[in-house]
Design a protein around this motif. Structure first.
Motif, short mmCIF file in Angstrom:
data_model
loop_
_atom_site.label_atom_id
_atom_site.label_comp_id
_atom_site.label_asym_id
_atom_site.label_seq_id
_atom_site.Cartn_x
_atom_site.Cartn_y
_atom_site.Cartn_z
N MET A 186 3.70 -50.17 -73.23
CA MET A 186 5.11 -50.31 -72.91
C MET A 186 5.78 -48.94 -73.03
SD MET A 186 6.82 -52.94 -72.03
CE MET A 186 8.46 -53.44 -71.78
N PHE A 187 6.65 -48.66 -72.09
CA PHE A 187 7.34 -47.38 -72.07
C PHE A 187 8.78 -47.56 -72.51
CE2 PHE A 187 4.10 -47.14 -68.73
CZ PHE A 187 3.45 -45.97 -69.09
N SER A 188 9.32 -46.53 -73.16
CA SER A 188 10.74 -46.55 -73.46
C SER A 188 11.49 -46.40 -72.14
CB SER A 188 11.11 -45.40 -74.41
OG SER A 188 11.03 -44.16 -73.72
N LYS A 189 12.77 -46.70 -72.17
CA LYS A 189 13.58 -46.58 -70.95
C LYS A 189 13.56 -45.14 -70.44
CE LYS A 189 18.02 -47.80 -69.01
NZ LYS A 189 19.30 -48.48 -69.19
N ALA A 190 13.65 -44.18 -71.35
CA ALA A 190 13.64 -42.76 -70.97
C ALA A 190 12.29 -42.38 -70.38
CB ALA A 190 13.96 -41.89 -72.17
N ASP A 191 11.21 -42.84 -70.98
CA ASP A 191 9.87 -42.55 -70.45
C ASP A 191 9.68 -43.18 -69.07
OD1 ASP A 191 9.14 -41.11 -72.69
OD2 ASP A 191 8.07 -42.79 -73.64
N SER A 192 10.15 -44.39 -68.93
CA SER A 192 10.06 -45.10 -67.65
C SER A 192 10.81 -44.34 -66.55
CB SER A 192 10.63 -46.51 -67.81
OG SER A 192 10.65 -47.18 -66.59
N GLN A 193 12.01 -43.89 -66.86
CA GLN A 193 12.80 -43.13 -65.90
C GLN A 193 12.12 -41.82 -65.53
OE1 GLN A 193 16.57 -42.97 -67.97
NE2 GLN A 193 17.38 -44.74 -66.83
N LYS A 194 11.53 -41.17 -66.52
CA LYS A 194 10.83 -39.90 -66.29
C LYS A 194 9.64 -40.10 -65.36
CE LYS A 194 8.70 -36.05 -68.76
NZ LYS A 194 7.27 -36.05 -68.91
N ILE A 195 8.86 -41.14 -65.60
CA ILE A 195 7.70 -41.43 -64.75
C ILE A 195 8.15 -41.74 -63.32
CG2 ILE A 195 5.84 -43.09 -64.32
CD1 ILE A 195 5.60 -43.30 -67.44
N LYS A 196 9.18 -42.53 -63.18
CA LYS A 196 9.69 -42.87 -61.84
C LYS A 196 10.21 -41.63 -61.12
CE LYS A 196 10.82 -47.66 -62.88
NZ LYS A 196 11.89 -48.66 -63.09
N ARG A 197 10.88 -40.76 -61.84
CA ARG A 197 11.38 -39.51 -61.24
C ARG A 197 10.19 -38.66 -60.77
NH1 ARG A 197 15.24 -38.84 -64.40
NH2 ARG A 197 14.06 -38.04 -66.16
N GLU A 198 9.16 -38.55 -61.61
CA GLU A 198 7.95 -37.80 -61.23
C GLU A 198 7.28 -38.42 -60.00
OE1 GLU A 198 5.32 -37.68 -64.62
OE2 GLU A 198 6.78 -36.60 -65.85
N PHE A 199 7.26 -39.75 -59.96
CA PHE A 199 6.67 -40.46 -58.82
C PHE A 199 7.37 -40.05 -57.52
CE2 PHE A 199 6.97 -43.92 -55.78
CZ PHE A 199 5.64 -44.28 -55.60
N TRP A 200 8.70 -40.12 -57.51
CA TRP A 200 9.45 -39.83 -56.28
C TRP A 200 9.37 -38.35 -55.90
CZ3 TRP A 200 9.91 -43.65 -53.29
CH2 TRP A 200 10.11 -44.94 -53.79
N ILE A 201 9.33 -37.47 -56.88
CA ILE A 201 9.17 -36.04 -56.59
C ILE A 201 7.81 -35.80 -55.95
CG2 ILE A 201 8.87 -33.77 -57.67
CD1 ILE A 201 11.10 -34.68 -59.69
N GLU A 202 6.77 -36.39 -56.52
CA GLU A 202 5.43 -36.19 -55.98
C GLU A 202 5.30 -36.82 -54.59
OE1 GLU A 202 0.78 -36.92 -57.17
OE2 GLU A 202 2.23 -36.44 -58.76
N PHE A 203 5.91 -37.97 -54.38
CA PHE A 203 5.88 -38.59 -53.05
C PHE A 203 6.51 -37.65 -52.03
CE2 PHE A 203 8.07 -41.46 -49.92
CZ PHE A 203 6.94 -41.78 -49.19
N ALA A 204 7.65 -37.08 -52.36
CA ALA A 204 8.35 -36.15 -51.45
C ALA A 204 7.51 -34.90 -51.18
CB ALA A 204 9.70 -35.77 -52.02
N GLU A 205 6.71 -34.49 -52.15
CA GLU A 205 5.84 -33.34 -51.94
C GLU A 205 4.65 -33.68 -51.05
OE1 GLU A 205 4.92 -32.14 -55.94
OE2 GLU A 205 6.86 -31.15 -56.21
N VAL A 206 4.10 -34.87 -51.23
CA VAL A 206 2.94 -35.30 -50.43
C VAL A 206 3.36 -35.61 -49.00
CG1 VAL A 206 1.15 -37.08 -50.19
CG2 VAL A 206 1.67 -36.15 -52.45
N TYR A 207 4.51 -36.25 -48.82
CA TYR A 207 5.03 -36.60 -47.49
C TYR A 207 6.44 -36.02 -47.34
CZ TYR A 207 1.06 -39.69 -46.90
OH TYR A 207 -0.21 -40.20 -46.77
N PRO A 208 6.52 -34.71 -47.08
CA PRO A 208 7.83 -34.04 -47.01
C PRO A 208 8.51 -34.23 -45.65
CG PRO A 208 6.10 -32.44 -46.67
CD PRO A 208 5.42 -33.76 -46.91
N ARG A 209 9.06 -35.37 -45.44
CA ARG A 209 9.78 -35.62 -44.19
C ARG A 209 11.06 -36.37 -44.47
NH1 ARG A 209 7.71 -40.69 -40.71
NH2 ARG A 209 9.90 -40.65 -40.24
#
Length: 147
Positions: free
Chosen positions: A1-24
Protein backbone atom coordinates in the motif's frame (compact mmCIF):
# COMPACT_ATOMS: atom_id res chain seq x y z
CA UNK A 1 0.00 0.00 0.00
CA UNK A 2 1.26 3.45 -0.89
CA UNK A 3 0.78 6.68 0.99
CA UNK A 4 -1.20 9.35 -0.83
CA UNK A 5 2.02 11.28 -1.51
CA UNK A 6 3.78 8.16 -2.83
CA UNK A 7 0.80 7.32 -5.01
CA UNK A 8 0.76 10.82 -6.49
CA UNK A 9 4.51 10.67 -7.12
CA UNK A 10 4.22 7.35 -8.96
CA UNK A 11 1.33 8.62 -11.08
CA UNK A 12 3.26 11.79 -11.93
CA UNK A 13 6.28 9.66 -12.96
CA UNK A 14 3.97 7.47 -15.05
CA UNK A 15 2.57 10.41 -17.04
CA UNK A 16 5.99 12.00 -17.50
CA UNK A 17 7.42 8.74 -18.83
CA UNK A 18 4.40 8.21 -21.10
CA UNK A 19 4.93 11.69 -22.59
CA UNK A 20 8.59 10.86 -23.16
CA UNK A 21 7.85 7.52 -24.83
CA UNK A 22 5.02 8.96 -26.99
CA UNK A 23 5.79 12.68 -27.36
CA UNK A 24 2.82 13.85 -29.36
CA UNK A 25 -0.12 16.16 -28.91
CA UNK A 26 -3.25 14.14 -28.32
CA UNK A 27 -6.72 15.41 -29.26
CA UNK A 28 -8.24 14.89 -25.79
CA UNK A 29 -10.33 18.01 -24.94
CA UNK A 30 -9.62 19.80 -28.22
CA UNK A 31 -12.50 18.21 -30.17
CA UNK A 32 -14.17 21.61 -30.71
CA UNK A 33 -17.35 20.03 -29.33
CA UNK A 34 -18.26 21.25 -25.86
CA UNK A 35 -18.19 18.54 -23.17
CA UNK A 36 -17.08 15.89 -25.69
CA UNK A 37 -13.59 14.64 -24.90
CA UNK A 38 -11.14 11.80 -25.15
CA UNK A 39 -9.38 10.69 -21.98
CA UNK A 40 -6.71 8.35 -20.71
CA UNK A 41 -7.40 6.54 -17.45
CA UNK A 42 -5.24 4.17 -15.44
CA UNK A 43 -5.44 2.77 -11.91
CA UNK A 44 -4.17 -0.27 -10.05
CA UNK A 45 -6.26 -2.75 -12.09
CA UNK A 46 -6.92 -1.38 -15.57
CA UNK A 47 -6.16 1.17 -18.24
CA UNK A 48 -8.83 2.79 -20.42
CA UNK A 49 -9.04 5.08 -23.39
CA UNK A 50 -12.43 6.77 -23.30
CA UNK A 51 -14.70 9.10 -25.19
CA UNK A 52 -16.77 10.95 -22.59
CA UNK A 53 -19.93 12.71 -23.71
CA UNK A 54 -21.06 14.92 -20.88
CA UNK A 55 -23.11 17.98 -21.88
CA UNK A 56 -25.29 19.30 -19.07
CA UNK A 57 -28.17 19.23 -21.54
CA UNK A 58 -29.36 15.59 -21.55
CA UNK A 59 -30.86 15.98 -25.01
CA UNK A 60 -27.50 17.00 -26.48
CA UNK A 61 -25.80 14.12 -24.68
CA UNK A 62 -28.39 11.75 -26.10
CA UNK A 63 -27.95 13.07 -29.66
CA UNK A 64 -24.15 12.87 -29.57
CA UNK A 65 -24.26 9.37 -28.13
CA UNK A 66 -26.80 8.21 -30.74
CA UNK A 67 -24.63 9.65 -33.51
CA UNK A 68 -21.63 7.64 -32.30
CA UNK A 69 -23.88 4.64 -31.71
CA UNK A 70 -25.12 4.88 -35.32
CA UNK A 71 -21.46 4.46 -36.33
CA UNK A 72 -20.93 1.52 -33.94
CA UNK A 73 -20.63 -1.12 -36.64
CA UNK A 74 -18.06 0.97 -38.50
CA UNK A 75 -16.15 1.62 -35.28
CA UNK A 76 -16.14 -2.10 -34.47
CA UNK A 77 -15.37 -3.31 -38.01
CA UNK A 78 -12.82 -0.72 -39.12
CA UNK A 79 -11.30 0.76 -35.98
CA UNK A 80 -11.83 -0.93 -32.59
CA UNK A 81 -13.76 -4.16 -32.33
CA UNK A 82 -13.54 -4.05 -28.53
CA UNK A 83 -15.18 -0.66 -27.95
CA UNK A 84 -17.83 -0.68 -25.22
CA UNK A 85 -20.84 1.68 -25.41
CA UNK A 86 -22.74 2.88 -22.35
CA UNK A 87 -25.51 5.43 -22.76
CA UNK A 88 -25.97 6.03 -19.01
CA UNK A 89 -22.62 5.77 -17.27
CA UNK A 90 -22.76 6.77 -13.60
CA UNK A 91 -19.72 8.65 -12.30
CA UNK A 92 -18.76 8.42 -8.62
CA UNK A 93 -20.00 12.00 -8.27
CA UNK A 94 -23.50 10.87 -9.23
CA UNK A 95 -23.35 12.60 -12.60
CA UNK A 96 -24.57 10.58 -15.58
CA UNK A 97 -22.60 10.76 -18.81
CA UNK A 98 -22.44 8.71 -21.98
CA UNK A 99 -19.21 6.86 -22.56
CA UNK A 100 -17.46 4.74 -25.17
CA UNK A 101 -14.26 3.05 -24.12
CA UNK A 102 -11.70 0.31 -24.56
CA UNK A 103 -9.99 -1.32 -21.63
CA UNK A 104 -6.91 -3.33 -20.76
CA UNK A 105 -6.89 -5.29 -17.52
CA UNK A 106 -4.26 -7.06 -15.43
CA UNK A 107 -1.95 -4.05 -15.40
CA UNK A 108 -1.29 -1.41 -12.76
CA UNK A 109 0.02 2.13 -12.69
CA UNK A 110 1.85 1.03 -9.52
CA UNK A 111 3.72 -1.78 -11.30
CA UNK A 112 6.41 -0.20 -13.45
CA UNK A 113 6.85 -3.52 -15.27
CA UNK A 114 3.43 -3.01 -16.88
CA UNK A 115 4.07 0.59 -17.94
CA UNK A 116 5.36 -0.28 -21.45
CA UNK A 117 2.24 -2.36 -22.03
CA UNK A 118 0.00 0.49 -20.85
CA UNK A 119 1.90 3.05 -22.96
CA UNK A 120 1.52 0.90 -26.08
CA UNK A 121 -2.17 0.35 -25.34
CA UNK A 122 -2.75 4.09 -24.83
CA UNK A 123 -0.90 4.99 -28.01
CA UNK A 124 -2.61 2.41 -30.21
CA UNK A 125 -6.15 2.92 -28.93
CA UNK A 126 -6.09 6.72 -28.68
CA UNK A 127 -4.59 7.01 -32.15
CA UNK A 128 -7.33 4.74 -33.47
CA UNK A 129 -10.06 6.66 -31.63
CA UNK A 130 -8.73 9.95 -33.02
CA UNK A 131 -8.65 8.62 -36.60
CA UNK A 132 -12.27 7.48 -36.22
CA UNK A 133 -13.26 10.88 -34.83
CA UNK A 134 -11.55 12.86 -37.60
CA UNK A 135 -13.15 10.62 -40.24
CA UNK A 136 -16.68 11.27 -38.90
CA UNK A 137 -16.27 14.63 -37.15
CA UNK A 138 -18.54 16.61 -39.49
CA UNK A 139 -21.37 14.15 -38.95
CA UNK A 140 -20.84 13.91 -35.19
CA UNK A 141 -20.71 17.65 -34.50
CA UNK A 142 -23.68 18.60 -36.70
CA UNK A 143 -26.64 18.39 -34.30
CA UNK A 144 -29.05 19.19 -37.13
CA UNK A 145 -28.05 16.11 -39.12
CA UNK A 146 -30.25 13.14 -38.25
CA UNK A 147 -28.86 10.03 -36.65
Amino acid sequence: MFSKADSQKIKREFWIEFAEVYPRKWLLYDTKIRDFSFKFYVDNKKAQVTLDIEPKDDEKRKIYFEKIESLKQILHDDFMNDAVFERHFHLETGKIISKIWVEKTEISVFNKNTWPEIFDFFNEKMDTFERFFYEYKDYIEDLEMNT
